[in-house]
Structures are given as structure tokens and as C-alpha cells.
Design a protein around this motif. Structure first.
Motif, PDB file in Angstrom:
ATOM      1  N   UNK A   1      13.874  -0.506  37.997  1.00  0.00           N
ATOM      2  CA  UNK A   1      12.989   0.198  37.165  1.00  0.00           C
ATOM      3  C   UNK A   1      12.952   1.787  37.305  1.00  0.00           C
ATOM      4  N   UNK A   2      12.799   2.004  38.450  1.00  0.00           N
ATOM      5  CA  UNK A   2      12.908   3.463  39.103  1.00  0.00           C
ATOM      6  C   UNK A   2      14.050   4.045  38.893  1.00  0.00           C
ATOM      7  N   UNK A   3      15.268   3.470  39.166  1.00  0.00           N
ATOM      8  CA  UNK A   3      16.289   3.950  38.975  1.00  0.00           C
ATOM      9  C   UNK A   3      16.653   4.173  37.430  1.00  0.00           C
ATOM     10  N   UNK A   4      16.354   3.290  36.531  1.00  0.00           N
ATOM     11  CA  UNK A   4      16.591   3.699  35.435  1.00  0.00           C
ATOM     12  C   UNK A   4      15.587   4.797  34.828  1.00  0.00           C
ATOM     13  N   UNK A   5      14.403   5.180  35.256  1.00  0.00           N
ATOM     14  CA  UNK A   5      13.915   6.225  34.906  1.00  0.00           C
ATOM     15  C   UNK A   5      14.292   7.493  35.500  1.00  0.00           C
ATOM     16  N   UNK A   6      15.058   7.507  36.678  1.00  0.00           N
ATOM     17  CA  UNK A   6      15.755   8.613  37.114  1.00  0.00           C
ATOM     18  C   UNK A   6      16.873   8.988  36.301  1.00  0.00           C
ATOM     19  N   UNK A   7      17.654   8.144  35.994  1.00  0.00           N
ATOM     20  CA  UNK A   7      18.807   8.159  34.811  1.00  0.00           C
ATOM     21  C   UNK A   7      18.294   8.843  33.714  1.00  0.00           C
ATOM     22  N   UNK A   8      17.425   8.111  33.255  1.00  0.00           N
ATOM     23  CA  UNK A   8      16.725   8.918  31.899  1.00  0.00           C
ATOM     24  C   UNK A   8      16.335  10.012  32.015  1.00  0.00           C
ATOM     25  N   UNK A   9      15.521  10.266  33.065  1.00  0.00           N
ATOM     26  CA  UNK A   9      15.186  11.717  33.407  1.00  0.00           C
ATOM     27  C   UNK A   9      16.252  12.850  33.495  1.00  0.00           C
ATOM     28  N   UNK A  10      17.557  12.288  34.082  1.00  0.00           N
ATOM     29  CA  UNK A  10      18.702  13.145  34.496  1.00  0.00           C
ATOM     30  C   UNK A  10      19.518  13.408  33.101  1.00  0.00           C
ATOM     31  N   UNK A  11      19.284  12.205  32.174  1.00  0.00           N
ATOM     32  CA  UNK A  11      20.078  12.396  30.940  1.00  0.00           C
ATOM     33  C   UNK A  11      19.330  13.578  29.876  1.00  0.00           C
ATOM     34  N   UNK A  12      18.010  13.846  30.172  1.00  0.00           N
ATOM     35  CA  UNK A  12      17.337  14.970  29.295  1.00  0.00           C
ATOM     36  C   UNK A  12      17.187  16.300  30.156  1.00  0.00           C
ATOM     37  N   UNK A  13      17.367  16.262  31.570  1.00  0.00           N
ATOM     38  CA  UNK A  13      17.427  17.447  32.423  1.00  0.00           C
ATOM     39  C   UNK A  13      18.296  17.197  33.451  1.00  0.00           C
ATOM     40  N   UNK A  14      19.362  17.796  33.406  1.00  0.00           N
ATOM     41  CA  UNK A  14      20.384  17.368  34.265  1.00  0.00           C
ATOM     42  C   UNK A  14      20.053  18.387  35.455  1.00  0.00           C
ATOM     43  N   UNK A  15      20.706  18.056  36.642  1.00  0.00           N
ATOM     44  CA  UNK A  15      20.421  18.843  37.863  1.00  0.00           C
ATOM     45  C   UNK A  15      21.100  20.154  37.807  1.00  0.00           C
ATOM     46  N   UNK A  16      20.384  21.264  38.518  1.00  0.00           N
ATOM     47  CA  UNK A  16      20.723  22.571  38.366  1.00  0.00           C
ATOM     48  C   UNK A  16      21.973  23.014  39.523  1.00  0.00           C
ATOM     49  N   UNK A  17      21.938  22.105  40.363  1.00  0.00           N
ATOM     50  CA  UNK A  17      22.897  22.370  41.409  1.00  0.00           C
ATOM     51  C   UNK A  17      23.505  20.867  42.044  1.00  0.00           C
ATOM     52  N   UNK A  18      24.365  20.655  42.522  1.00  0.00           N
ATOM     53  CA  UNK A  18      25.037  19.586  43.208  1.00  0.00           C
ATOM     54  C   UNK A  18      23.755  18.929  43.892  1.00  0.00           C
ATOM     55  N   UNK A  19      23.636  17.643  43.858  1.00  0.00           N
ATOM     56  CA  UNK A  19      22.579  16.831  43.985  1.00  0.00           C
ATOM     57  C   UNK A  19      22.766  15.395  44.804  1.00  0.00           C
ATOM     58  N   UNK A  20      22.191  15.304  45.944  1.00  0.00           N
ATOM     59  CA  UNK A  20      22.332  13.798  46.730  1.00  0.00           C
ATOM     60  C   UNK A  20      20.707  13.467  46.801  1.00  0.00           C
ATOM     61  N   UNK A  21      20.306  12.641  46.178  1.00  0.00           N
ATOM     62  CA  UNK A  21      18.896  11.992  46.522  1.00  0.00           C
ATOM     63  C   UNK A  21      18.978  10.734  47.206  1.00  0.00           C
ATOM     64  N   UNK A  22      18.096  10.743  48.088  1.00  0.00           N
ATOM     65  CA  UNK A  22      17.693   9.403  48.939  1.00  0.00           C
ATOM     66  C   UNK A  22      16.307   8.865  48.461  1.00  0.00           C
TER      67      UNK A  22
END
Length: 247
Positions: A137-158
């Protein structure tokens, strides 16, 4: 969206299957994962033999190589178009602090990042986890947020998620990586042929695990998100080492 999924626990791992089920509700998903558990493989590439890719009955592809092999082959040989994101996990066990150096889970995401794709590694806070659904569910929320607000620079999240029910989470925080004490000594055993063999010892306990770290966040039932990078240069020592050489 098109999202590539991988892991280091193997294509049969429950965390990967649960992740795929959830992400498939948001995007077109392709899964390319190791044929067996490759935990601790880090960023290793297989260069001494050819690799095979097979398709399981559930549609997942599996490779007789490392997590990095899987993502590299998927992005440079299997997929016609680059995906919008790479997600690695859900790992059965934490990848916090120094763990990230050895982690195959993080390495799979890092390979996507190195090839210019936003990437996320997601892990449970402990081995033998029972709440993979929470991390999914956390992964889904992160993807949904990315769909609305993309990263401003190349991003790698742990990302590390406490092994608790989703409703028990106490929020999400951005953290730095903590540090562990040195690992426990290796365990020596004797084989029936009287040969000495060694099991690598357990990871050390946190010694830099205060507020602001991934260890602290997870211990307080919060999702930890640490932005990490590949540049290993110790920039603070550039002048010191230059002066050392001149001396």
C-alpha cells in the motif's frame, strides 16, 4: 505508466507477488527477478557466462543471475520501451544504514537509476515479515504521488516499512541512512569430512540510529524514505588528500 519490478529474494517471493498485484492496479507491470534468492549480491553483474531468461506460469520472467543482471537485461534487452519507474522489493528484511551497500534489493533499483529511470527500493523492517500488504500500500501511494508530482531530478529512494498493520503506521518521514556496529564474528563449523566452513555473521546493531535516521523512523512505526546516490567520492577529503600527496 509502465513499471518494471524486480527483487533479490527470487521471483517466487511473497513480497514481489503482493507488490505486483497492487502495482498492476495502477500501471502496466513487467516482472524480471532472479530465479533464486540472491540477497547480499549488491551491484554485481554476471560477466563470466551467458544468462538465460525464462517465463513462469504467472507471467513473471526469471533470470539465472543477480538482481542487477535482471534489471539490466530487462532495460537493455527485453523491454521495447523504457519504463516510467523501476521498483525493487518488497524485500523480506530491512535495508537500512550500511545494509544498502550489500543489498541486492537496493542494487536492482540502483541499476534503473543508473540508466536514467526513477527507482524505488522497498523493504520490510524485519525478516519473516507478516505485513507485506502494508508495504504494498505504501508503494501504491508513492506511485500515485509520483503520477501527480514527478521528481524534479533523477531520484533513487530507499524505503523501509515497519512490519505492522497499515492502520498502525505513524506516518512517513524522509531520513538519512544510519550506521551499524561492525558485524558479528563469522560462525565456524566442521563438515562430516572435518573441513572448516564459515557462515557470515549477523549484521551489527545500530550505533548511529538517533532521530533523523532510518533506524529511528522504523522503530517508531514510521515509513522511512531515504534519497540515496551513487557518487562514492568523499568530497570533504579532496583537499586533504591533495595536500597529503604534495607533502
Amino acid at each position: 505508466m509502465k513499471i518494471l519490478l524486480s527483487n533479490d529474494d527470487g521471483y517466487f517471493a511473497p513480497g514481489l507477488n503482493i507488490l505486483a498485484e497492487h502495482i498492476a492496479q495502477l500501471a502496466e507491470v513487467m516482472v524480471v527477478a532472479p530465479e533464486r534468492n540472491r540477497s547480499g549480491a549488491s551491484n554485481s553483474l554476471t560477466l563470466d557466462r551467458p544468462l538465460s531468461v525464462r517465463k513462469a506460469s504467472n507471467g513473471f520472467y526469471y533470470v539465472n543471475g543477480t538482481p542487477t543482471d535482471c534489471v539490466h537485461i530487462a532495460l537493455t534487452g527485453l523491454m521495447e520501451d523504457m519504463p516510467d519507474m523501476v521498483i525493487s522489493g518488497i524485500n523480506d528484511g530491512a535495508n537500512m544504514g550500511d545494509d544498502t551497500i550489500y543489498s541486492g534489493t537496493v542494487a536492482a533499483a540502483m541499476e534503473g537509476y543508473l540508466l536514467g529511470i526513477p527507482s524505488i527500493a522497498i523493504s520490510m523492517s524485519q525478516h519473516n515479515s507478516t505485513h507485506f500488504e502494508t508495504a504494498a500500500k505504501v508503494a501504491v501511494e508513492l506511485v500515485q504521488h509520483y503520477q501527480k508530482h514527478g521528481f524534479s531530478s533523477p531520484t533513487l529512494l530507499n524505503v523501509n516499512v515497519p512490519d505492522i498493520p497499515y492502520n498502525a503506521l505513524q506516518g512517513t518521514v524522509v531520513t538519512r541512512l544510519g550506521k551499524r556496529h561492525k558485524a558479528e564474528p563469522v560462525v565456524q563449523l566442521k563438515t562430516p569430512r572435518n573441513e572448516t566452513v564459515y557462515w557470515v555473521g549477523a549484521a551489527g546493531l545500530p550505533y548511529d540510529g538517533g532521530e533523523g535516521t532510518d533506524f529511528y523512523a522504523v522503530a517508531n512505526h514510521k515509513v522511512s524514505i531515504s534519497p540515496i546516490q551513487v557518487d562514492l567520492t568523499n568530497h570533504t577529503q579532496l583537499t586533504d588528500i591533495n595536500d597529503w600527496l604534495k607533502s
